[in-house]
Structure formats: structure tokens, C-alpha cells
Design an enzyme around this catalytic site. Sequence first.
Site, PDB file in Angstrom:
ATOM      1  N   SER A 159      -7.174  -9.239   5.261  1.00  0.00           N
ATOM      2  CA  SER A 159      -6.449 -10.198   4.169  1.00  0.00           C
ATOM      3  C   SER A 159      -7.806 -11.468   3.887  1.00  0.00           C
ATOM      4  O   SER A 159      -9.345 -10.134   4.002  1.00  0.00           O
ATOM      5  CB  SER A 159      -5.311 -10.479   4.046  1.00  0.00           C
ATOM      6  N   ASP A 213       0.329  -5.157  -2.649  1.00  0.00           N
ATOM      7  CA  ASP A 213       0.600  -4.328  -1.836  1.00  0.00           C
ATOM      8  C   ASP A 213       1.600  -6.075  -1.786  1.00  0.00           C
ATOM      9  O   ASP A 213       2.757  -6.582  -0.572  1.00  0.00           O
ATOM     10  CB  ASP A 213      -0.321  -4.898  -0.357  1.00  0.00           C
ATOM     11  N   HIS A 231       1.205  -6.538   2.333  1.00  0.00           N
ATOM     12  CA  HIS A 231       0.135  -7.260   2.699  1.00  0.00           C
ATOM     13  C   HIS A 231       0.034  -7.159   4.298  1.00  0.00           C
ATOM     14  O   HIS A 231      -1.154  -7.054   4.995  1.00  0.00           O
ATOM     15  CB  HIS A 231       0.072  -8.146   2.382  1.00  0.00           C
TER      16      HIS A 231
END
Length: 459
Positions: free
Chosen positions: A223, A387, A420
Site C-alpha cells: 500500500s 481491491d 487490499h
Amino acid sequence: MNTTKQSAILIMLTLGILQPTCSIITTTTTISNHLYPVILVPGSGGNQLEARLTAAYKPSTLLCKAWRDRSMVRDSDAVDDEMLEKDGWYRIWFDPTVLVGPFTKCFSERMMLYYDEVSDDYYNAPGVEIRVPNFGSTKSLLYLDPSLKQITVYMAPLVESLESIGYSDGNNLFGAPYDFRYGLANEGQSCRVGSKYLKDLTHLIEQASASNGGNPVIIVSHSLGGLFALQLLTRRSPSWRQKYVKHFIALSGPWGGTVQEMATFASGYTLGIPLVNPLLVRQEQRSSESNLWLMPSPKVFRGSKPLVITPNATYTARAIAKFLGDIGFSEGIHPYKTRIVPLTERLEAPNVPITCVIGSGVKTPETLFYGDKGFDEQPDIVYGDGDGTVNMVSLLALEEEWRDEKNQTIEVIKLDGVSHTEILRDRNALDEVLRIVRGLNSDITLYHKTEEYVHERMY
């Protein structure tokens, strides 16, 4: 042994000038410098943070003052309670008591950042010190609260997977945690915390390489960590990148920001935790420099597609400044225009091989609708592909941007139905990471087998 010598040995093997014996071919010794070292760079909220309060801290309520006193003496991980009282450090992220409404407010005021327009930089709340424990180690990345492993697990499954193929913390596996509230600005702009992190990360990469036979590192990010890693690479010289970085594996990279971030700024976001009122954390979330960095980038979210719709206005990625003013966060307009826009208007290729591993097919906020009650209410949402957190257009931004870059190798691996954060524990996702790492290490294993053979033949 340098690259030229290595290549010569491999050519001699191929031509049959050197004949390896059976014992050398069948014996594999896995030691630290037989693997490219791995550096793990977490995402936002992906590592523990510790706080300490000074006399300058002015709690907003008596309850927050009481929480301060308890904080200085509570920590089940502390070996010496006296030392904890003396030093005053405690784990602020993650602390399960912040899920209790009254303490949520105390947590929020301590995690606040303040932007100073004169110095053009961000600072902690007065009287609050924040530090990142265990830089260089994976310890603070495994679980956000070691006493609640099952519900605060973060990178532990990834670390365990890497350990299964010969990696070990502090030897050839390293963690690069950071204060994820802070972001970056363009080179030359004041950015004390973010710039220091890039400097520390640079030194960690160099030390990891030096302690592993001079082998370059594999960077694995999640991320927001991918944005920091990419900035690090583009700010270093081509010769440095070639010497120190073998490959960059980016998991769930939000290269162009997310629509979800607009909901965070408008009405607060609690990650789906039902006990927490999002309005209690909204001000703290708005103050985060890195959250501002994750607003949808006009470069990636192109055109006139509306991202937020209200009865009185429609906002695209090119209207973020107006959006910030209309939600009541006018103090965010100047740093957005002067720090974030210049930082995100280019996605420079680092000329380092990159693999992006992303989730797809998960409902992801694409357009937010606010009604007559305004931004204090959670929006109605139209979903698109992504996601669950990052929109597909953002996840694929590097591939799209670098399509014609001759010196930039990029591979994108899509995993259907993987969200995610699930990407850090999903078996298929972890297998993909191991496949990439094993593949990269196959050449170094052959190199060391060859070197062992040559050494045996010569002596």
C-alpha cells in the site's frame, strides 16, 4: 566476486571448460549471502507506534488526563515497569482501548498533526512525542498488538512465508517501519520526518547489502509503503539503484490515490469497526499528511468523471482543493496545492524491475453521494472494480504510465477476489511473492554453487 568474473565462470560451465562434480551439483547450502536480502516496507497503519507525553501536553478532558496516567504504567510487553514509568513510552498504535468512544477522542488528539504554513512542514500535537520502534527489524510489522495476534495480524504471514525459504529477521530480512501519519514533499521542500525516513531507508538498504555479500536487495512494499519506496528509488542515482536494488515487489500500490480517501476526509473512516464514531477520528485523519497524499490524483483519475456528488456540487479529481474547502477543511488547501500536487503530477520510472501484485474484482468505492444532511453523514456509494480500497485505475497506473518506457520492466499480477489487506495473508498472494523471490534467487544460488566448485577445483 565481480559480475565479470561471475559471467566468465558461468560461460565456462556452459561450454564445458569446467566440469562440475556430482557432489557439488546435488548439494545446496542456504546461507545468508546465498539469498538477496529483503526489505519490507509496510502500508499506512501497518506498524506499531509509541508515544510519550510531556508537560506541554494539555488533555482536552479529565478522562484524557487519566488515560495519560494509565498509559505511562501499562504495557504487558514491558520487562521493567519502573523503566516504563521513567521513560513514559507506551504503544499508541495499536491500542484496543481506542475502540472505546471516550478514549477514541484522547487517541485522536494525540495522533493529530499540525501544518505550519511559515515553515511549510507538519508537526506533532504539542506535548506529544511519537517514535517508531524496532526500525530494521520485522518485529513491529508482524502484529499491531502482540497481545491480540489473531485480530491485529499484519505482515506475520508474509514473514513466515519468507522464513520458510531461508530468510531470517536481522540477517537477510529487514523491516522498515515509519510514522505513517507523515508523507513526503518534492525535493527541496521542508519535510523533516519523511525525508529522514528516506535517508534511514537508504542506509538500511546499503547495510543489508553490505552484510549479505554485497548482494542488492529486494524491496517488498504494501500500500502506502509502495509510494515511499518509489520516491526513494527515483531520488537516488541510476548507479545507486543498479548497485543496491535487485527488484521491487509492490503489493496493493495506490499509485494514484483512492476515492475512499475522499470519504475519509469528508465524513471520517473507521475501517468498518462498528464501535467507533467516524466523526471522532475525522479531524485526526484530515490532519494526516499521508492521507492527503492518497487523495485521487488528477493525473490518474483523468477527465470529468464525478467522484463525489452532493445536492449543490460535483467534484472530480481536478476539484480536490474546492472539495477540501467545502467539507470544512480549508487549512488543507495550501499544503495540497503546494506539496501534494507537485509530488503526484509525475510518476517517474526508476528503471528498476517492478512487479505489482494487486487484488481485483472486489467492490471498491467509485462515486460518493452525499444528501441534504451534508458531510457529517456517511455517503451512499456506487462501487467499481478494485481491491476494496484502491480503485483499479490507481492500481494499474504504473503499467499505464510506463507503457512506452524502454528501460522500465513492469509486471502486473492480478488476484481475483483478494482485498487490499487480505493480500498479506492470502495463500495465492503469498505464493506469488515466494515465486518471484525464488526466481530472483535462482541466479544467485547458481552463482554460489559455481563459486564453490571453482574453489574446490583450485584448492
